[in-house]
Design a protein around this motif. Sequence first.
Motif, PDB file in Angstrom:
ATOM      1  N   LEU A   1     -73.262-101.139  65.089  1.00 54.55           N
ATOM      2  CA  LEU A   1     -74.016-101.995  64.210  1.00 54.55           C
ATOM      3  C   LEU A   1     -73.353-102.352  63.177  1.00 54.55           C
ATOM      4  O   LEU A   1     -73.221-101.682  62.284  1.00 54.55           O
ATOM      5  N   PRO A   2     -72.802-103.855  63.346  1.00 53.48           N
ATOM      6  CA  PRO A   2     -71.736-104.205  62.626  1.00 53.48           C
ATOM      7  C   PRO A   2     -72.130-104.424  61.098  1.00 53.48           C
ATOM      8  O   PRO A   2     -71.414-104.297  60.093  1.00 53.48           O
TER       9      PRO A   2
ATOM     10  N   TYR B   1     -66.550 -92.575  57.535  1.00 52.68           N
ATOM     11  CA  TYR B   1     -67.293 -93.412  56.587  1.00 52.68           C
ATOM     12  C   TYR B   1     -67.081 -92.927  55.189  1.00 52.68           C
ATOM     13  O   TYR B   1     -67.050 -93.797  54.447  1.00 52.68           O
TER      14      TYR B   1
ATOM     15  N   PHE C   1     -76.201 -96.389  59.677  1.00 55.42           N
ATOM     16  CA  PHE C   1     -74.557 -96.480  59.911  1.00 55.42           C
ATOM     17  C   PHE C   1     -74.473 -96.389  61.377  1.00 55.42           C
ATOM     18  O   PHE C   1     -74.871 -95.089  61.659  1.00 55.42           O
ATOM     19  N   TYR C   2     -73.930 -97.019  62.153  1.00 50.18           N
ATOM     20  CA  TYR C   2     -73.429 -96.573  63.434  1.00 50.18           C
ATOM     21  C   TYR C   2     -72.335 -97.711  63.717  1.00 50.18           C
ATOM     22  O   TYR C   2     -72.136 -99.029  63.403  1.00 50.18           O
ATOM     23  N   PRO C   3     -71.174 -97.139  64.551  1.00 52.76           N
ATOM     24  CA  PRO C   3     -70.070 -98.194  64.680  1.00 52.76           C
ATOM     25  C   PRO C   3     -70.367 -99.568  65.401  1.00 52.76           C
ATOM     26  O   PRO C   3     -69.864-100.288  65.220  1.00 52.76           O
TER      27      PRO C   3
ATOM     28  N   GLY D   1     -74.361-102.313  59.271  1.00 57.33           N
ATOM     29  CA  GLY D   1     -74.947-101.259  59.015  1.00 57.33           C
ATOM     30  C   GLY D   1     -76.414-101.541  58.773  1.00 57.33           C
ATOM     31  O   GLY D   1     -77.111-100.687  58.052  1.00 57.33           O
ATOM     32  N   TYR D   2     -77.001-102.342  59.213  1.00 61.45           N
ATOM     33  CA  TYR D   2     -78.429-102.491  59.205  1.00 61.45           C
ATOM     34  C   TYR D   2     -78.757-103.479  60.467  1.00 61.45           C
ATOM     35  O   TYR D   2     -77.972-104.309  60.814  1.00 61.45           O
TER      36      TYR D   2
ATOM     37  N   ARG E   1     -64.578-102.066  61.075  1.00 60.05           N
ATOM     38  CA  ARG E   1     -63.814-103.483  61.655  1.00 60.05           C
ATOM     39  C   ARG E   1     -62.787-104.087  60.813  1.00 60.05           C
ATOM     40  O   ARG E   1     -62.003-104.721  61.160  1.00 60.05           O
TER      41      ARG E   1
END
Lengths: 484, 486
Positions: free
Chosen positions: A86-87, B340, A82-84, A89-90, B325
Amino acid sequence: MQWETVIGLEVHVQLATRSKIFSGASTAFGAEPNTQACAVDLGLPGVLPVLNEAAVAMAVQFGLGIHAEIPEVSVFDRKNYFYPDLPKGYQTSQMYQPIVGPGEVEITLEDGSTKRIRVHHAHLEEDAGKSLHEDFHGMTGIDLNRAGTPLLEIVSEPDMRSAKEAAAYLKAIHSIVTYLGISDGNMAEGSMRCDVNVSVRPAGQEAFGTRAEIKNVNSFRFVERAIAFEVERQIELIEDGGEVVQETRLYDPEADETRSMRTKEEANDYRYFPCPDLLPVVLDQAYVDHLRDNLPELPAEKRARFEGELGLSAYDAGVLSASRAMAEYFEAVKEVCGDAKLAANWVQGELSGALNREGLAIDDSPVSAAQLGELVARVKDETINGKAAKQVFQALWHHEGDSADAIIEAKGLKQVTDTGAIEAMIDQVIADSPAQVAQYRDAEPDKRGKMIGYFVGQVMKASRGTANPQQVNALLKEKLDALC
Amino acid sequence: MHDKTLTELAAGLAAGEFSSRELTQSLLARIERLDGSLNSFITVTGEQALAAADAADAARARGEAGPLTGLPLALKDIFCTRGVKTSCGSRMLDTFTAPYDASVVERLAAAGAVSLGKTNMDEFAMGSSNENSFYGPVKNPWDLAAVPGGSSGGSAAAVAAGLVPAAMGTDTGGSIRQPAAFCGITGLKPTYGRVSRYGMIAYASSLDQAGPMARSAADCAQLLGAIAGHDLRDSTSVARGVPDYSEGLDAPLSGLKIGLPREYFGDGLSPEVEGAVREAIRVYESLGATVREVSLPHTHYAIPAYYVIAPAEASSNLSRFDGVRFGHRCEAPADLIDLYKRSRAEGFGEEVKRRILIGTHTLSEGFFDAYYKQAQKVRRLIRQDFLDAFEEVDVLMGPASPTPAFDLGANKDPVSMYLQDIYTIAVNLAGIPGISVPAGFAGGRPVGLQILGTHFAEAQLLNVAHQFQQATDWHLRRPALAEETA
């Protein structure tokens, strides 16, 4: 104790495809945030990736360029975290079956010797977006323009033994990818980024020491400095009785030091598994052969040819083949003027000097290769002398004319080789310089050689630089000596 | 009008007996009247439907009508529809309006079909009863105490109740065939790769496949023709010609070799369901088919393998729902991790969380080989079972589900719910097509006969199903809805 440094590099090269690796969005640099991110790049529900064939071709070209094995089948895997920016999530990458297998890159060291650095593999993957921390008052902005940009990650074996070797390797990779035209190699814009694995071990020891990975080093200079700092840190640590821990570190160019980011224990479990949305990439032999047959000449071959066929010195051949742009420029000049050595002198001398002064890359040269070639041709056929040639070059540089011939014509720089005309100018100078003539006459014959310079200067001035200097010299000597 | 098949409605439109607008209005009114108790729709798009109906009528007036022009249908809320809420049955996407059309949606619209709205479903297609929807359970039109099956329960119930003549579903482990069976309609899961997945919100990408749910095999043939085919936006869609699925429907079945998998008639199968299925097979024998027993020896591994592979893919597919998003975002997150955690904790329901956890675990370092890789090996064995069987017989037949529709709330334990899919799940692992057709009743609730064929044998399945429907009238039975009889 003597220590040996062991370095391996992971180089991320942004491939110069027009669209992204899994979508049709543009990859152009510098657009307004999020204007080059389509539904696929945004990771909207329901979207699917479609592999860009151009990225595959470029990866294979690189593989062929480093004489690597090209496996018939390669597979995309998902690297989950997860990283903002990285749309999905992979990150879609290649973990188990990369597109380029083992190969090797030849580097040239400062003493002129060469060394082979083995490449473990190279794989295709998509880039993430960017997190913007400024201007958002305690929040983070996300720009997904870069998300999905194709990257080729080139993973070396731990074959480098010094910061210099690492820098030379990085330059060699840069040279290969720009020669192949598969990347613009622009490090300032992030087209090439580098993770450096560094460890030290007592000289003579076979087992590797514990390594630290320095993330995201983005210039040749920083690679050298980051390694230098890290090596010193590790040696000091060990000599003080400490132990190097396996960790990820960040190089801070401002402070010129590396800092711990996370240790192995904090590392993510990326849960790699084959991406079910993409089929395995199967390359048939004909496709690979076609790419191989159409590979451009690469730096090592070019250097050898410049030295062997064109008769350039090893140094000139090295400099002129270092980048594809330089080599192409040089070869175009040579083509027009027909003289490799003259072309080499002009490209490395007048042109490189002017480019360096103005901080321009060769692609941005105000003087085109065709223009310079014509200019050098006029030097070679003695239409102009060296002094006039420099004037013509300056005029071309400042766009005072379209071609060397036009400038020569307009400025009347055509070399005067008509003996009668030169003699007339000499006679005039002698007539106008009674004092200097008297001095010349009174001087010891072995001092006269120096004194003739004054007359040459006057004649050249009178001819506005167009007289053939050799002729002027010879005729002057003849006439002055006749007066003595 | 509401109990006609698509084929009959098409004839009515062509003959000018009614317009698409009249048909659409009538069905919208019926949805308004009856869906309160069924809960089969999440969103009814009346305005867009009437506009599409008018466009269809205009096209017909210009002489440009195709076979689906002006025909109403519904879409499972898993298909992205431009400008329309696309929730996937989840709170996570309760506020999500898709900015684009799924390929299936695009193709149906291009064929002139009129969508009346988006149907209810188990959240992210995870479930076998439609009890996992954020929008509440769907009721079975045959018995409001019963579930309609899942995950395409809304689509099945809407068709069974005569709210629409057809609907689109998706099937990852039985999600078209089992609800079709529970609701007494015909539902086809095509070969993996036959229909584009672009715009279909992914649950388990290597298993998901869209397909038609309707009142007859002939209607399914018509719809499959419209949605099947290669799509450049889906790399897993197969570049292979699309036959006219209606063309071969009437071919006689004499000489058809039917295999009955021994493993599909074992413990746990309700005797009444078995009775109905065996009766259906006798009908086939009377049509000239021969029947023999075959074996699919790895059948009992299908559920364990599925519950490794599907959650693994789901855990990754559902990572994009992170509150950053689109979709649900928690109130006032303290930091990124809080954003999250709370967005996902609040946005996802229990079953979805369970599968994300299972999938995250099985993909973890140290477990990947033991679970995921092993499951992929099992998957190959299961596929080989089917290919071996199809060397001997043309089609396989058996029950679509071990029991008829069970009562709402009857299966509280997740594992007993997973076992509901015992006859459907292996089909997805093998990638082959399957169809469920109404074949009688057990305790007043419909029973589905499942027919399986080899890869890309949809035309054959439709032919076999259609011939059964020519010989029987199970597919013509309609539930008596309380509101109508009252």
